[in-house]
Design a protein around this motif. Structure first.
Motif, PDB file in Angstrom:
ATOM      1  N   MET A  47      44.015  10.475  37.130  1.00 25.51           N
ATOM      2  CA  MET A  47      45.340  11.095  37.198  1.00 25.51           C
ATOM      3  C   MET A  47      45.239  12.594  36.952  1.00 25.51           C
ATOM      4  O   MET A  47      45.857  13.398  37.661  1.00 25.51           O
ATOM      5  N   TRP A  48      44.446  12.971  35.958  1.00 27.39           N
ATOM      6  CA  TRP A  48      44.314  14.390  35.625  1.00 27.39           C
ATOM      7  C   TRP A  48      43.603  15.155  36.737  1.00 27.39           C
ATOM      8  O   TRP A  48      43.824  16.364  36.889  1.00 27.39           O
ATOM      9  N   TYR A  49      42.762  14.480  37.484  1.00 26.18           N
ATOM     10  CA  TYR A  49      42.033  15.188  38.536  1.00 26.18           C
ATOM     11  C   TYR A  49      42.993  15.846  39.540  1.00 26.18           C
ATOM     12  O   TYR A  49      42.698  16.915  40.070  1.00 26.18           O
ATOM     13  N   SER A  50      44.139  15.234  39.787  1.00 24.68           N
ATOM     14  CA  SER A  50      45.065  15.786  40.777  1.00 24.68           C
ATOM     15  C   SER A  50      45.624  17.143  40.358  1.00 24.68           C
ATOM     16  O   SER A  50      46.173  17.872  41.199  1.00 24.68           O
ATOM     17  N   VAL A  51      45.502  17.535  39.071  1.00 29.33           N
ATOM     18  CA  VAL A  51      45.958  18.865  38.630  1.00 29.33           C
ATOM     19  C   VAL A  51      44.816  19.629  37.971  1.00 29.33           C
ATOM     20  O   VAL A  51      45.053  20.502  37.124  1.00 29.33           O
ATOM     21  N   LEU A  52      43.587  19.306  38.364  1.00 28.75           N
ATOM     22  CA  LEU A  52      42.432  19.931  37.713  1.00 28.75           C
ATOM     23  C   LEU A  52      42.446  21.445  37.864  1.00 28.75           C
ATOM     24  O   LEU A  52      42.174  22.178  36.898  1.00 28.75           O
ATOM     25  N   SER A  53      42.742  21.951  39.029  1.00 28.68           N
ATOM     26  CA  SER A  53      42.726  23.406  39.225  1.00 28.68           C
ATOM     27  C   SER A  53      43.776  24.089  38.355  1.00 28.68           C
ATOM     28  O   SER A  53      43.540  25.196  37.855  1.00 28.68           O
ATOM     29  N   GLN A  54      44.905  23.439  38.144  1.00 27.50           N
ATOM     30  CA  GLN A  54      45.934  24.030  37.293  1.00 27.50           C
ATOM     31  C   GLN A  54      45.530  23.963  35.820  1.00 27.50           C
ATOM     32  O   GLN A  54      45.841  24.869  35.038  1.00 27.50           O
TER      33      GLN A  54
END
Length: 1628
Positions: free
Chosen positions: A1105-1112
């Motif tokens: 789940m966290w991977y989808s906002v990793l860049s942020q």
């Protein structure tokens, strides 16, 4: 030369039973009969086939075990008795070509050690015999030789003369079928191992024979056929098994012994095929008596996934024989029937898999129609219906119908050898069972042999084609009719005439091909394309001869006979259309080809004259009318626009056309038939305003207003008005009123009865009024009305009501065939146009399944699951649900019928359509409790949607006592309306959460707390800005259930616990959490408690789940308060997905920010901590750092050439072993996790989430070749070599002034926009999706950008188009000088520049040739143009010159690049950008005759509606919040170094505030004020610009339509464009 006696075959076959000496004496006697004018060898060569047939027929005299042996002996004695051939004969035979040799290890058909001419016997003789048997068994009485061949299969005493008994008389002796099959069995046994050479032809022969008689002899034939070998028969096995299963049904009742033998044979086939699951997959379903084999097959196939099974099936369908395809589809149909309960898995397959399968199904259907094979048509229709009406948006961009395109055809203009190879291999080899095809193959080989090219062509043929074609190199077919069977008024007749005009050296080959042309449009069209190319290039040919040929082609378009789409004339018209496309393309090619030597211009002029002679007689209107008649609506649109351009000039589209009434109605009709309602809107808007009111009201769904309009019309056009009133009544679901109205019309205007029959039938079955339905069906109707689907559907439902299963199935099958044929013809244009017919097949499939499975549980849910795959439009789903509701209700399945009714009510509510749902207390009485609760919930939603909100809340309040879902929904509505105190709302939410414990309850509770928290944070922020004393704390909301600290804690806890229970709102929650955490820390709003709660609950959220906002997370990880929290999450994601995460971490590790080294230090800390836990991961990350360093150096390298292998050995896979690397290829699909909608149970079952990524593609090296571009920054194109064998190019780029992080962030923003658009049915239907690409940030100034394939810059395309014009355009320097000298830029722009640069881009779309592809590309261009315009305006995207806009040459979709000029930076340039986006004359003209109206405007409005949705706005702003956390905006004011960081953050906040205003309707462009004095255009004055008023807040609160309209006006304003920077090229 004397003719042969008809009794000669009888004589020779009888003589063959004597010894060799007597046979030789008989041969000498025969030669004497023919007066020594013919040698016995020539006589036997001509009669081997007929003699062999007689020997086979006579073999029935001998015992079964002796038949083959005796027949072989007869043939052997005949060949031994033949005298040695003379030298002349040998010479003639040598001239015919080389003798075919046996393959090593193969035996001859007969032991021919002592046979003089085995080739003639095995090849020509057996082929002739097989043809004779085929003609007889297929009863081909039209064949001139049929009676002669038929008499060969009679005993001598019954043989009559050729005129003694006419065909079909009472004295005709019936064929002895058992004996015929025994003779065929002997032939098969004779052929032995050579049988495989005739496998396909023999299979069709046996298939035809066994259809006449099925007994033990039939089985014997099939067993002999199987001697070829199961593995050799793999391509035919499915059809073979299908035929044997049909035989088993008959033998089971008539011959038990033969039945058991057949069973053993089938079991043996299955056993041998088990190692080949791809073949087993194509088998038809096995019956119960083969249960063991069936179980073995299911076990063997159990290891294949659903996708693998369908891909394998598609592959076999693409290469299979027609009969085999039929058998494969039978198995597929059985499989789809079994899969109905798991239909969601089928619906989730990738679009390309479904597209390939749909393409081959439509192709097989088309071939079945052309061959008149009704059973295959039915099967195709059933399979299409079983698959369901797949949403066209899922198949967007895929060409589902094969068409001849001479521009892209690899076979075009390759010389006679390549042409012969194509004809033989692609057209003739697969269909050699057709004697005309076989004859054509023979004639082609004969021609090639005489030209000395046979061996050259033979070596180029595929092995399978050579094996099939080999017998025809020496065959001796004759054309008995003397002339070709081409009607002079047919397309084939035109081909024949074109052949006569060819040069002598080219004519012979085309004449050899002509025998296969009659009845075969595909081959005839292929040959005609090449014939015309030859005629255009011919050295000597008069234009008058070509004009005569053109006149014949014109006559083919002006037919006056049957105009139905399925007619032969329609296929002919389509062929002529294809020729016109080819000629137009050739003309364009000649015009754009530069002359390189003397005489080229003369040669080009001669070719253009010939093309004009061929095209001249075809007027635009002639082709348009012909296209309309045969349903080619894309072509009709194309020629209508060509006519208007020729009439009104090149600038007509760019300046906006106004159509006359007739053309406007025609344009509406065309767009309607093309299934493009947005185009209809555009046609209405550019037509006469006073005649389009009813059309516009219909498109808007305003049926009441439309009804009033028709009532006003009743005085002067009563027939049209009354029909319109009926239409309105049924659209508003007033079916009883409609029936009453129709009854009155019948009495007043009886002539309208037939026209209104479909309406009366539909109204009757909608009301379940069976008596009135029966009366409506009995009403007199012509052929057209009888074929109306509503009439057919009403008949089906009536038979279902009558419980007559036999008639019901018969009627469903008849209707399926008719609808399938209509779908096939419509699909020639596009899948979208065929979609209405696919929907009908979907309905028929459901009704058929329902009639057979009515007792199965879960019927309604199954039907609704299938409905979910269709296009989410009201009309499509209404057409599915309405008949199903009526059928279920009639079958007394009340719960299921009410489930469908409830789904229909939900559909009406979501689309704001008329709803007839009654209160559930009465209408759902007696249904299950769960269904009643669902109905009550829906009733409350309907009330709320109607605006009766207080009534809806009271209803939910009552329902909440028994339904926690109602309690949650009612509480949401009440809090939205501020009707509940926070304490009461909190209690209600807690009760609902306790009972439901699902994602929705936790999310809506957290969202409500977030709403309260937002106000608190806002107060805290204002206090800080106003330097409020610390003692004065922000107040807590009145009646709040808890203090500010708990408000923060419970908000974060609620969101994070919602994530643990579902993924529906995953991206919104994650983005909101990151933004909220940042805001709490910025204003010190209980940040310690927030961080503690965040850390506690985040541990329960999986890493995927966290991977989808990793860049942020990486962008915000430098915040001192959030650093540890976010770093821990980043580490967990890196541990779980090292290959993907490593590319994200590079931007930290290689940061070039000299002022702040915290980025680099943070990256190193993460790598070290992760490396301590996993040494392999540490090595991977270190390798990635080195690779990133090399790419960074490559990006910064100057120079026009690079020695890549020498300067960067590591990147090409060189260097030491320690330097070798393996990285994930960072393309968008590999770097994006596709997370489906999941509930809590599914989340808990998901171990690591690796299934959310596609199969990993790694790379160990780059190609040594690096392309360096000539632009100022010298970007390089490098190519990764993937482990899948494919090449993946990237642009390695460095920016001296810009920041590539902007490109990365904007692509992330675009991904989020795509996700929001995907949830909108309106956006989905319009294919609104941004083409994204991945950006790997190596540092702030350099990176790797994924190369978008098949793209070209608009500037390059327009430059290429200008090369074909005689008039040269002005250079950029010349235009700049004109503007520099100008006193009035607007005057110069409109009167000097624009006239010299007419729009050209619309001509590029014509290059694709096929009008259907032309239309699809143009629609996608308009849609993507609209999407990028709105998205670009929202984020203030500037610098949209022609090199920054690319077009996908395959699909027409636009792709934008270079996003450095963001957030209205263009307005701050020295020459401010005056337009919100690029919508210049080329962009407008490329959208077609409707210009910005229609598709473009509608897509703009849909896009803006999605973006401005309240929930979506918050999501978008949360994504943009990363610019605050990691400011990327240029500082335009000088500030002190100590204030720089705070100033950057404030600038980012102001920018996001500007975006938020745009999402509320603000107009932020250069032309948004009232006209100044006498100015005709809206534009800011120079004074206002000097006062810095450019782009400031104006028009806040505009509606979506108003905002879009003003933006379009500003973008197309000529005064605005005239003031743009010259390098932007606003005139193009």
């Amino acid at each position: 030369m004397p003719s042969f006696t008809p009794l000669l075959p009888y004589v020779l076959s009888e003589v063959a039973e004597e010894n060799v000496t007597r046979i030789a004496a008989s041969f000498r006697f025969v030669e004497q009969v023919y007066e020594q004018k013919l040698a016995i060898n020539d006589i036997c060569d001509a009669h081997w086939g007929t003699v062999l047939v007689r020997i086979l027929w006579n073999s029935d005299r001998w015992p079964e075990v002796e038949r083959c042996k005796q027949a072989t002996a007869c043939i052997t004695r005949l060949t031994q008795a033949l005298p040695e051939k003379s030298q002349d004969s040998k010479q003639r035979e040598a001239e015919k070509g080389p003798v075919t040799k046996k393959r090593r290890g193969e035996k001859s058909v007969i032991d021919v050690d002592r046979v003089a001419t085995p080739t003639g016997l095995t090849e020509s003789g057996f082929l002739h015999a097989l043809d004779i048997l085929q003609i007889v068994i297929s009863d081909s009485r039209e064949n001139p030789k049929w009676q002669e061949y038929r008499q060969l299969l009679e005993d001598p005493e019954t043989v009559r003369g050729p005129t003694s008994c006419p065909s079909g008389s009472e004295m005709e002796v019936p064929l002895d079928m058992p004996r015929f099959l025994r003779s065929a069995s002997v032939l098969l046994e004779l052929l032995g191992e050579q049988l495989h050479r005739f496998a396909v032809k023999m299979f069709e022969f046996l298939q035809c024979a066994c259809a006449r008689l099925q007994n033990a002899d039939t089985l014997r034939c099939w067993k002999h056929f199987l001697r070829i070998g199961v593995m050799r028969l793999k391509p035919l096995l499915p059809a073979l098994v299908s035929e044997m299963l049909k035989l088993a049904v008959n033998l089971q009742e008539t011959d038990a012994t033969a039945f058991q033998e057949l069973q053993r044979t089938l079991v043996s086939i299955v056993q041998e095929t088990l190692p080949h699951p791809e073949v087993l997959l194509a088998f038809p379903p096995l019956p119960d008596h083969l249960r063991g084999s069936r179980n073995q097959i299911e076990k063997a196939l159990g290891k294949m996934s659903l996708q693998q099974r369908l891909e394998s099936t598609t592959k076999q369908l693409e290469v299979s024989h027609q009969a085999v395809r039929h058998a494969i589809l039978e198995g597929l149909m059985h499989f789809l029937t079994q899969q109905r309960k798991a239909f969601s898995a089928l619906a989730d397959l990738p679009g390309d898999v479904l597209g390939r399968l749909m393409k081959i199904l439509l192709k097989f259907l088309s071939e079945s129609i052309s061959q008149g094979n009704r059973s295959s048509q039915l099967l195709c229709g059933q399979v299409l219906g079983a698959f369901g009406a797949i949403d066209p948006a899922r198949l967007a961009g895929q060409v589902l119908v094969e068409r001849h395109n001479p521009v892209n055809d690899h076979r075009a203009q390759k010389g006679e050898v390549e042409l012969a190879k194509s004809v033989l291999e692609d057209f003739l080899a697969p269909h050699l069972t057709n004697n005309s095809f076989a004859f054509a193959a023979q004639e082609i080989f004969s021609h090639l042999k005489s030209a000395g090219k046979e061996q050259q062509v033979w070596e180029k043929l595929h092995k399978d084609a050579r094996e099939a074609l080999n017998p025809y190199r020496t065959s001796k077919y004759q054309n008995l009719s003397g002339d070709l069977l081409c009607s002079p008024t047919s397309f084939e007749g035109a081909l024949e005439e074109a052949t006569t005009l060819l040069p002598v050296e080219r004519k012979a080959f085309f004449q050899a091909c002509l025998p296969a042309a009659p009845g075969n449009h595909t081959l005839a069209l292929f040959l005609m394309h090449h014939a015309l190319q030859e005629l255009i290039m011919a050295p000597e040919l008069s234009c008058s001869d070509l004009a005569s040929l053109a006149k014949k082609l014109v006559d083919l378009l002006t037919f006056t006979g049957k105009d139905a789409p399925e007619s032969q004339e329609t296929a002919t018209a389509q062929a002529v259309f294809s020729l016109l496309d080819s000629l137009f393309q050739k003309k364009e090619e000649i015009n754009t080809t530069p002359s390189s030597r003397a005489g080229d211009e003369t040669w080009k002029k001669r070719q253009l004259q010939r093309i004009e002679a061929l095209c001249g007689p075809f007027s635009f209107r002639l082709v348009l009318n012909a296209a309309l008649r045969c349903g080619a609506h894309a072509r009709a649109l194309q020629f209508l626009e060509m006519e208007l351009e020729a009439t009104c000039g090149e600038r007509s589209f760019a300046e906006g056309s106004r159509l006359g009434e007739a053309d406007c109605e025609l344009l509406q009709q065309i767009y309607h038939e093309l299934g493009e309602p947005d185009g209809v809107v555009g046609a209405i808007r550019i037509g006469p305003n006073d005649r389009t009111r009813t059309s516009e009201l219909e498109l808007q769904g305003r049926w009441s207003d439309m009804q009033a309009s028709y009532e006003q019309m009743a005085g002067h056009d009563r027939s049209k008005a009354l029909c319109g009133l009926v239409k309105c009544s049924q659209a508003m679901c007033r079916f009883e009123s409609s029936l009453q109205l129709i009854s009155g019309i019948r009495q007043e205007l009886p002539e309208l009865t037939e026209h209104l029959q479909p309406r009366s039938v539909e109204a009757a079955w909608q009301l379940s009024s069976w008596q009135r339905l029966e009366e409506a069906l009995e009403a007199p109707g012509d052929q057209i009305a009888a074929k109306d689907f509503q009439v057919q559907l009403g008949d089906v439902l009536l038979h279902l009501h009558g419980r007559d299963e036999v008639k019901l199935q018969q009627r469903i099958q008849e209707t399926t065939v008719e609808v399938a044929c209509a779908a096939s013809l419509a699909a020639r244009e596009s899948y979208t146009r065929a979609y209405q017919h696919i929907l009908r097949l979907h309905v028929l499939s459901d009704l058929q399944w329902l009639s057979q499975k009515r007792q199965e549980p879960g019927i309604a849910q199954n039907l609704l699951n299938r409905c979910d795959i269709t296009t989410p439009s009201f009309s499509a789903r209404q057409s599915l649900l309405a008949p199903l509701r009526v059928a279920l209700q009639d079958l007394n399945l009340r719960n299921e019928a009410k489930s469908i009714e409830l789904a229909f009510s939900r559909l009406c509510r979501k689309h704001n359509e008329t709803m007839l749902m009654e209160h559930p207390d009465s209408s759902f009485q007696g249904t299950s409790s769960d269904l009643m609760v669902s109905a009550q919930l829906e009733w409350g939603k309907i009330l709320y949607a109607r605006g009766a909100r207080h009534e809806a809340l009271r209803h939910m309040l009552v329902l909440s006592k028994t339904s926690p879902r109602a309690q949650l929904l009612g509480t949401r509505w009440a809090t939205d309306a501020s009707l509940l105190l926070p304490r009461v709302a909190e209690a209600e939410f807690l009760q609902a959460k306790e009972k439901l414990n699902d994602e929705a309850s936790f999310f809506y509770h957290a969202a409500y707390l977030d709403y309260l928290l937002k106000g608190q944070i806002s107060d805290a922020t204002n206090s800080l800005l106003q330097a409020t004393p610390a003692s004065k704390k922000p107040r807590t909301p009145e009646h709040s259930p808890f203090d500010r600290k708990n408000l923060v804690v419970f908000t974060f806890r609620g969101y994070l616990q919602a994530l643990q229970r579902g993924t529906k709102r995953l991206r919104f929650i994650l983005n909101r959490l990151l933004q909220l955490a940042w805001e709490c820390c910025q204003v010190d709003f209980h940040k310690q408690e927030m961080i503690a709660e965040f850390q506690k609950e985040a541990a329960n959220v999986p890493a995927w789940m966290w991977y989808s906002v990793l860049s942020q997370l990486i962008s915000r990880a430098l915040h001192p308060d959030l650093k540890k929290l976010f770093c821990d999450i980043i580490k967990s994601v890196t541990m779980e997905y090292p290959q993907q995460a490593a590319w994200h971490l590079v931007q930290l590790l290689k940061s070039q920010n000299t002022d702040d080294r915290s980025h680099t230090q943070l990256g190193k800390d993460i790598v070290q901590e992760v490396g301590r836990k996993d040494q392999d991961l540490h090595r991977l990350l270190c390798t990635r750092i080195k690779i990133a360093e090399d790419f960074g150096k490559l990006a910064s390298t100057s120079g026009d050439s690079i020695q890549f292998a020498k300067d960067f050995p590591r990147l090409v896979g060189g260097g030491s072993r320690a330097e070798r690397w393996q990285v994930l290829v960072p393309i968008q699909s590999q770097m994006t996790a596709t997370i489906p909608r999941m509930d809590r149970a599914a989340i808990q079952k998901t171990a690591d989430g690796r299934g959310f990524f596609p199969e990993v593609i790694l790379s160990e090296r780059c190609l040594e070749h690096v392309e360096v571009f000539r632009s100022k920054e010298k970007p390089k194109r490098v190519t990764f070599v993937g482990t899948d064998g494919r090449h993946y190019p990237f642009l390695c780029k460095a920016e001296k002034r810009g920041d590539l992080r902007k490109d990365s962030r904007l692509m992330e923003f675009a991904v989020m926009v795509n996700q929001l658009l995907a949830k909108s049915s309106d956006a989905n239907r319009r294919n609104l999706s941004v083409r994204t690409f991945h950006v790997v940030i190596l540092s702030e100034k350099c990176g790797l950008l994924e190369w978008v394939p098949n793209t070209k810059g608009l500037r390059y395309i327009i430059d290429e188009l200008w090369k074909g014009r005689k008039q040269a355009r002005q250079s950029l320097t010349e235009v700049k000088e004109m503007f520099d000298r100008s006193k009035d830029l607007h005057e110069t722009f409109t009167r000097q520049v624009l006239p010299r640069h007419p729009p050209m881009l619309h001509k590029w779309f014509l290059k694709c040739g096929d009008p259907s592809v032309w239309f699809a590309k143009r629609v996608l261009f308009s849609q993507s143009q609209a999407l990028w315009c709105m998205l670009g305006y929202l984020v203030g995207l500037g610098d949209r010159h022609l090199e920054n806009i690319l077009i996908d040459t395959e699909s027409g979709r636009l792709v934008h690049v270079d996003f450095d000029c963001l957030f209205n930076k263009g307005m701050l340039l020295e020459r401010p950008e005056m337009v919100p986006f690029r919508l210049t004359q080329n962009c407008v003209a490329a959208m077609g005759i409707t210009g910005v109206e229609g598709i473009f405007r509608q897509c703009c409005e849909v896009t803006m509606e999605v973006l401005r949705d309240r929930g979506n706005t918050q999501t978008l702003l949360s994504v943009l919040h990363v610019f605050v956390a990691d400011p990327l905006l240029e500082i335009t004011k000088r500030v002190a170094a100590s204030e720089l960081a705070e100033h950057r953050v404030q600038t980012a906040r102001d920018t996001i505030s500007e975006v938020e205003k745009k999402l509320k309707g603000m107009l932020n462009v250069g032309a948004a004020v009232e006209p100044k004095e006498d100015n005709r255009e809206s534009v800011l004055s120079k004074v206002e610009r000097m006062r810095s008023l450019l782009g400031r807040d104006r028009g806040v609160g505009l509606s979506v339509k108003g905002q879009v309209d003003e933006l379009i006006k500003a973008a197309t304003c000529k005064r605005n464009l005239s003031e743009m920077y010259v390098g932007w090229q606003p005139w193009l």
